[in-house]
Design an enzyme around this catalytic site. Structure first.
Site, mmCIF file in Angstrom:
data_model
loop_
_atom_site.group_PDB
_atom_site.id
_atom_site.type_symbol
_atom_site.label_atom_id
_atom_site.label_comp_id
_atom_site.label_asym_id
_atom_site.label_seq_id
_atom_site.Cartn_x
_atom_site.Cartn_y
_atom_site.Cartn_z
ATOM 1 N N ARG A 151 4.721 4.267 4.247
ATOM 2 C CA ARG A 151 4.673 5.383 5.191
ATOM 3 C C ARG A 151 6.073 5.847 5.599
ATOM 4 O O ARG A 151 6.926 5.028 5.930
ATOM 5 C CB ARG A 151 3.881 4.953 6.439
ATOM 6 C CG ARG A 151 3.550 6.102 7.377
ATOM 7 C CD ARG A 151 2.567 5.675 8.431
ATOM 8 N NE ARG A 151 2.955 4.415 9.077
ATOM 9 C CZ ARG A 151 2.445 4.010 10.244
ATOM 10 N NH1 ARG A 151 1.553 4.751 10.849
ATOM 11 N NH2 ARG A 151 2.827 2.875 10.766
ATOM 12 N N HIS A 197 3.367 -5.091 0.061
ATOM 13 C CA HIS A 197 4.137 -5.178 1.299
ATOM 14 C C HIS A 197 5.081 -6.380 1.296
ATOM 15 O O HIS A 197 5.844 -6.583 2.229
ATOM 16 C CB HIS A 197 3.148 -5.272 2.480
ATOM 17 C CG HIS A 197 3.767 -5.168 3.822
ATOM 18 N ND1 HIS A 197 3.786 -6.216 4.719
ATOM 19 C CD2 HIS A 197 4.404 -4.143 4.447
ATOM 20 C CE1 HIS A 197 4.387 -5.844 5.835
ATOM 21 N NE2 HIS A 197 4.773 -4.587 5.696
#
Length: 374
Positions: free
Chosen positions: A85, A115
């Protein structure tokens, strides 16, 4: 501060092979991570650099080092998260640059984010392959490392590096499921290992043995993990949490718990730097187990992201992280209680001297560094 060992070493790989090394941001310089990749790019024995990049800086020593490695004829495999993001465009642009320069670049896996904060170096030593790993709680980003509190482990432990190679093989689509001996890797075994660790504490408590769970994370949301913590609390396990962001666990009062059980205490530290590290500690009847890595106890981190957590196997590093965790648990200046009413009241620990953990950690690491240097 410079890292007391890695800032002075003339041979990065020898220092890591001799002993695991741990870095703490923003207290210690991000140079240690950058220099690890620079050393790999320049070293004639290094064959392959593998790295996952979640938030890529627009320009950095690290990206320059990866480009240098390609110029020097090394294999470079990069997993770029295209769905990070706010960084989607920049990440995709960098992925294309690396690809054009000869790197093997992998973008997002459908329906799952990568991640994890991991790097793996493959080096030929005495006609055999030796691996060196970095596993962190924060991004490979010098800018955020100056404002986020994170930890990163350098290790050459063969089972840990072997597991990490399995993770990269999975990211490269060579494997469907990694075969793991030491690492916790979501969405494969992280949830099960954590739930088993909690159940182990419950069993020990029911046997009359000491039982304790201490966990620090960014957010706590997963229902199964919360239900397990409730069961542990009701079984007499001491549960102490530090949750910087939001928590969906509402601690039960002493009146709601069986006699002799202490309510779960959750605190949140909000200070000069963003608390971003994840540390999980289980008493395990005195044979304590500790993990650090990229995963919170959120459903997305356990089931819908590639996350990597490493056990802390070096006793010196274990003790160092434990000391840091204790300072955070006893923060009496910037720590607030997370309770059912969301009052966010400051903690009221009885202490001879107030502890502001971020400043206390800096002084602790400074003193340790001076001791190692003398």
């Amino acid at each position: 501060m410079p890292h007391p060992i890695l800032s002075k070493t003339k041979d990065f790989f020898a220092s890591i092979a001799e002993k695991d090394q741990l870095v703490h941001f923003p207290y210690q310089s991000f140079d240690a991570v950058e220099n690890f990749i620079v050393a790999a790019a320049k070293d004639g024995k290094v064959e392959h650099i593998k790295i996952s990049l979640y938030r890529i800086a627009k320009a950095s020593v690290l990206t320059d080092a990866l480009l240098l490695a390609l110029e020097n004829g090394k294999k470079v495999t990069i997993f770029v998260e295209a769905k990070a993001r706010f960084d989607e465009k920049n990440n995709i642009e960098w992925g294309k640059i690396f690809e054009d320069k000869g790197a093997k670049v992998f973008f997002s896996i459908p329906n799952i984010k990568v991640h994890s904060k991991i790097a793996l170096i493959e080096r030929t030593e005495s006609d055999s392959l030796k691996r060196y790993a970095y596993i962190g709680t924060g991004n490979f980003n010098a800018k955020t490392s100056s404002i986020y509190c994170d930890h990163g482990l350098f290790t050459a432990h063969p089972q840990v590096t072997g597991d990490l190679n399995q993770v990269f093989s999975t990211l490269e689509r060579h494997l469907i499921i990694p075969k793991l001996k030491r690492l916790l890797v979501s969405p494969f075994n992280t949830r099960n290992v954590f739930l088993q660790s909690i159940e182990n504490e419950i069993k020990n408590s029911k046997k009359g043995l000491p039982a304790k769970i201490t966990a620090k994370m960014n957010s706590l949301e997963d229902k199964n993990m919360i239900d397990a913590l409730y069961r542990a609390n009701e079984a007499g396990v001491q549960v102490r949490l530090i949750v910087r962001g939001f928590s969906c666990l509402i601690p039960k009062s002493a009146n709601e718990l069986p006699s002799g059980c202490e309510p779960i205490l959750i605190t949140s530290i909000v200070d000069r730097y963003l608390e971003h590290g994840r540390i999980y500690l289980f008493h395990n009847n005195g044979d304590e187990k500790m993990y650090i890595g990229s995963a919170d106890w959120m459903t997305r981190n356990l089931d819908r992201r590639i996350e990597v957590l490493t056990p802390i196997l070096d006793s010196d590093i274990f003790n160092e992280l434990n000391d840091i965790l204790k300072l955070q648990l006893n923060d009496s200046v910037k720590s607030r209680v997370q309770d059912a009413d969301d009052t966010n009241t400051l903690v009221s620990f009885e202490q001879e001297k107030p502890i502001r953990s971020q400043y206390a950690i800096y002084e602790y690491l400074k003193m340790k560094g001076e001791t190692l240097s003398s």
